[in-house]
Motif scaffolding. Structure first.
Motif, short mmCIF file in Angstrom:
data_model
loop_
_atom_site.label_atom_id
_atom_site.label_comp_id
_atom_site.label_asym_id
_atom_site.label_seq_id
_atom_site.Cartn_x
_atom_site.Cartn_y
_atom_site.Cartn_z
N ASN A 21 -0.03 5.84 -16.42
CA ASN A 21 -0.75 4.61 -15.99
C ASN A 21 -0.25 3.75 -15.18
OD1 ASN A 21 0.06 4.43 -19.08
ND2 ASN A 21 -0.27 2.22 -18.74
N ASP A 22 -0.01 2.66 -15.29
CA ASP A 22 0.37 1.52 -14.29
C ASP A 22 1.27 2.04 -13.31
OD1 ASP A 22 -1.13 0.38 -16.38
OD2 ASP A 22 0.28 -1.25 -16.69
N GLN A 38 4.10 3.98 -15.74
CA GLN A 38 3.96 4.40 -17.09
C GLN A 38 3.72 5.61 -17.18
OE1 GLN A 38 3.77 1.53 -19.73
NE2 GLN A 38 5.26 1.63 -18.53
N TRP A 46 -2.09 9.00 -23.28
CA TRP A 46 -1.27 7.88 -23.47
C TRP A 46 -0.50 7.99 -24.63
CZ3 TRP A 46 -0.03 3.73 -26.58
CH2 TRP A 46 0.74 2.81 -26.08
N MET A 49 5.60 5.16 -24.23
CA MET A 49 5.75 5.03 -22.65
C MET A 49 7.43 5.24 -22.21
SD MET A 49 3.28 4.85 -20.87
CE MET A 49 2.30 6.15 -21.67
N PHE A 78 7.21 -0.50 -21.43
CA PHE A 78 5.97 -0.79 -20.84
C PHE A 78 6.28 -1.20 -19.46
CE2 PHE A 78 2.63 -1.88 -24.41
CZ PHE A 78 2.90 -0.50 -24.76
N SER A 79 4.99 -1.72 -18.72
CA SER A 79 4.98 -1.99 -17.39
C SER A 79 6.27 -3.33 -16.97
CB SER A 79 3.85 -2.36 -17.07
OG SER A 79 2.95 -1.51 -16.80
N ARG A 149 4.18 -9.60 -21.96
CA ARG A 149 4.60 -8.20 -21.35
C ARG A 149 4.23 -8.17 -19.86
NH1 ARG A 149 0.21 -6.61 -24.44
NH2 ARG A 149 -1.77 -5.95 -23.15
N ASP A 150 4.64 -7.16 -19.08
CA ASP A 150 4.37 -7.04 -17.85
C ASP A 150 4.89 -7.79 -16.80
OD1 ASP A 150 2.95 -4.95 -19.05
OD2 ASP A 150 0.85 -5.86 -18.41
N GLU A 201 -3.23 -8.80 -18.13
CA GLU A 201 -2.38 -8.00 -18.05
C GLU A 201 -1.56 -7.88 -16.71
OE1 GLU A 201 -2.91 -4.58 -21.41
OE2 GLU A 201 -4.05 -4.09 -19.64
N CYS A 202 -0.54 -7.33 -16.38
CA CYS A 202 -0.01 -7.05 -15.13
C CYS A 202 -0.22 -8.05 -13.93
CB CYS A 202 -0.60 -5.42 -14.65
SG CYS A 202 -0.05 -4.13 -15.78
N TYR A 265 -6.79 -0.26 -11.29
CA TYR A 265 -6.30 -1.46 -12.26
C TYR A 265 -4.82 -1.34 -12.33
CZ TYR A 265 -5.97 -3.79 -16.63
OH TYR A 265 -6.01 -4.73 -17.73
N ALA A 266 -4.37 -2.66 -12.70
CA ALA A 266 -2.91 -2.90 -12.88
C ALA A 266 -2.15 -2.93 -11.42
CB ALA A 266 -2.32 -1.89 -14.09
N TRP A 289 -9.44 2.48 -18.28
CA TRP A 289 -9.04 2.36 -19.66
C TRP A 289 -10.18 2.92 -20.46
CZ3 TRP A 289 -4.83 3.51 -21.32
CH2 TRP A 289 -3.47 2.98 -20.85
C1 FRU Z 1 -1.73 -2.01 -18.53
C2 FRU Z 1 -1.15 -1.79 -19.77
C3 FRU Z 1 0.11 -3.10 -19.94
C4 FRU Z 1 1.10 -2.34 -20.58
C5 FRU Z 1 0.89 -0.86 -20.29
C6 FRU Z 1 1.24 0.04 -21.18
O1 FRU Z 1 -2.60 -0.91 -18.37
O2 FRU Z 1 -1.75 -2.04 -21.06
O3 FRU Z 1 -0.39 -4.29 -20.08
O4 FRU Z 1 2.43 -2.63 -20.24
O5 FRU Z 1 -0.37 -0.83 -19.79
O6 FRU Z 1 1.35 1.48 -20.90
#
Ligand code: FRU
Length: 480
Positions: A21-22, A38, A46, A49, A78-79, A149-150, A201-202, A265-266, A289
């Motif tokens: 992912n991200d 990720q 998923w 991570m 995570f991110s 986070r992120d 997020e992010c 996204y992200a 998502w």
């Molecule tokens: C965004 C997210 C972040 C998190 C990550 C987990 O897509 O939910 O907030 O750090 O993915 O994989």
């Protein structure tokens, strides 16, 4: 094509195997662009991570490297972001500058319900190939925030400090630090402004120069997580405003969307692009998502958007972020077919039997009520781009584009409200399983996955109840 290579993109990064992912830790260092991401190395869904890793010299062709960061006693990874510690503020680099990753540790077990999220560091002496986790991780914790986070970190010249933007529920918190280790809370942004349709997020915060002016603005990206109440799924908003080294202030009240497609996204920007280059480049995770875990690829899942150069344009009295694919992409297309002053009434077809391609069209509508472009991936897989002059909409319809039964949501049309449907500049990038639309020199973007049996066979330009004119256009084909 083997099942594993079916849908495999040519121009976009995708992991050889398993789930991604991200984008994380985007950075330029010593002639290489780094893309961390990720990554779940155990499954194409998923899961726990890690940070996967790829490098590129031109942002388009990527080489996947071994996993960069593995889970540890503080949690899964995570991110987060990466910086070059040019001045050894951390003390990690007595000899020569190197990379520091700032990421979220996500701890979820019998003790930590709900999970605990904290920010940690790792550093590398070999251009990101191997990493040492900082001994005293985590460096930033919180007792009560579940969503914490992120971290996206950058050096703020005028205050001579590191700044971190962090996603904290439905706000963004800003922290500062002299050394990446000791962090001090500065401010929180987001109450009563922007979209709160999902968890924030992010984030990313950076300065951009306004096109054709000396003025500059600060831009805050915020991705909004999936909320089952809304059919759009996860998507990214942004704010334009000022930042004084402590507080970010938006200068508008309206919601602003980075992309009108479902599949961006992200996204965050690259750190440490050399000043001589001066670009702000970002890329996003090209999925949503809502259905990311279900898309019909075999053995691998997800790809990134094209890297895009960002700018700001003043349109009427409002500032908009603009984005275009990076110019490095141009050399991937060397054959071109020119469309010059062509009037289209009903339909005009072009052969376009290619594994990827780009189409640019400067359109002037004469009197059609609807016009557009169809991408005939195969005889039966068609994606339609329709401009409806009455509703003032650009619509991307992927219900007949190929495989879509994995999600009810996938077939819903994606739309952009246009101010002017009479004159339109379109730039479309087609790859095995995506279409990216950039309009009016980057004023709007629509990023969309598609799952046809083949990237492309033909293109048709069409007009309904009248004519439209392509003043100038190009069908750009891969270099041979
Ligand atoms: C965004 C997210 C972040 C998190 C990550 C987990 O897509 O939910 O907030 O750090 O993915 O994989």
């Amino acid at each position: 094509l083997s099942q594993v290579q079916k849908y495999r993109p040519h121009l976009h990064f995708s992991p050889q195997e398993n789930w991604m992912n991200d984008p994380n830790g985007l950075i330029y260092f010593k002639g290489e662009y780094h893309l961390f991401f990720q990554y779940n190395p155990n499954d194409s869904k998923w899961g726990p991570m890690h940070w996967g890793h790829a490098v590129s010299k031109d942002l388009v062709k990527w080489t996947e490297l071994p996993i960069a960061l593995y889970p540890d006693e503080n949690g899964t990874i995570f991110s987060g972001s990466a910086v070059v510690d040019w001045n050894n503020t951390t003390g990690f680099f007595p000899d020569e500058p190197g990379l520091v990753a700032i990421f979220t540790h996500h701890l979820e077990n019998e003790v930590y319900i709900p999970p605990k999220q904290s920010q940690s560091l790792a550093y590398s002496y070999d251009n990101g190939r191997t990493w040492v986790k900082y001994q005293h991780n985590p460096v930033l914790e919180h007792d009560s925030n579940v969503d914490f986070r992120d971290p996206k970190v950058f050096w703020h010249h005028s205050s001579n400090k590191w700044m971190m933007v962090l996603a904290t529920g439905q706000t963004i918190s800003i922290y500062s630090s002299p050394n990446l280790i000791d962090w001090c809370f500065e401010s929180e942004f987001g109450d009563n402004i922007g979209s709160h349709d999902g968890v924030w997020e992010c984030p990313d915060l950076f300065e951009l120069q306004v096109e054709n002016s000396e003025e500059s603005k600060w831009v805050l990206f915020v991705s909004i997580g999936d909320n089952p109440k809304f059919e759009k799924g996860s998507l990214t908003q942004y704010f334009v405003g000022t930042f004084n080294g402590s507080v970010f202030q938006a200068e508008h009240e309206d919601e602003k969307w980075l992309d009108y497609g479902k599949d961006n996204y992200a996204g965050v920007s690259f750190s440490d692009i050399p000043v001589e280059d001066g670009r702000r480049i970002y890329l996003g995770w090209m999925s949503n998502w809502r259905y990311a875990n279900e898309v019909p690829t075999q053995g691998w899942r997800s790809q990134m958007t094209l890297p895009r150069e960002l700018g700001i344009r003043k349109v009427k009295d409002s500032y908009s972020v603009i984005q275009k694919p990076v110019q490095e992409l141009d050399v991937y297309f060397t054959r071109k077919e020119v469309i010059n002053n062509k009037l289209i009434d009903k339909e005009l077809r072009y052969d376009f039997d290619e594994s990827y391609g780009m189409i640019t069209l400067n359109i002037e509508n004469m009197d059609a009520t609807k016009y557009g472009v169809d991408i005939h991936h195969t005889q039966s897989n068609v994606t339609s781009i329709i401009i409806d002059t009455q509703k003032q909409l650009l619509i991307l319809d992927r219900k007949n584009s190929g495989m879509n039964s994995f999600s009810d949501n996938f077939s819903m049309p994606q739309e952009i409200k246009l101010f002017d449907t009479q004159k339109l500049k379109l730039n479309l990038v087609i790859d095995s399983s995506s279409i990216e639309i950039f309009g009016n020199g980057g004023e709007f973007a629509l990023t969309s996955l598609v799952y046809p049996d083949k990237a492309c066979e033909e293109i048709s330009l069409h007009a309904l109840d009248g004519e439209m004119k392509v003043e100038e256009g190009y069908l750009l084909k891969p270099r041979t």
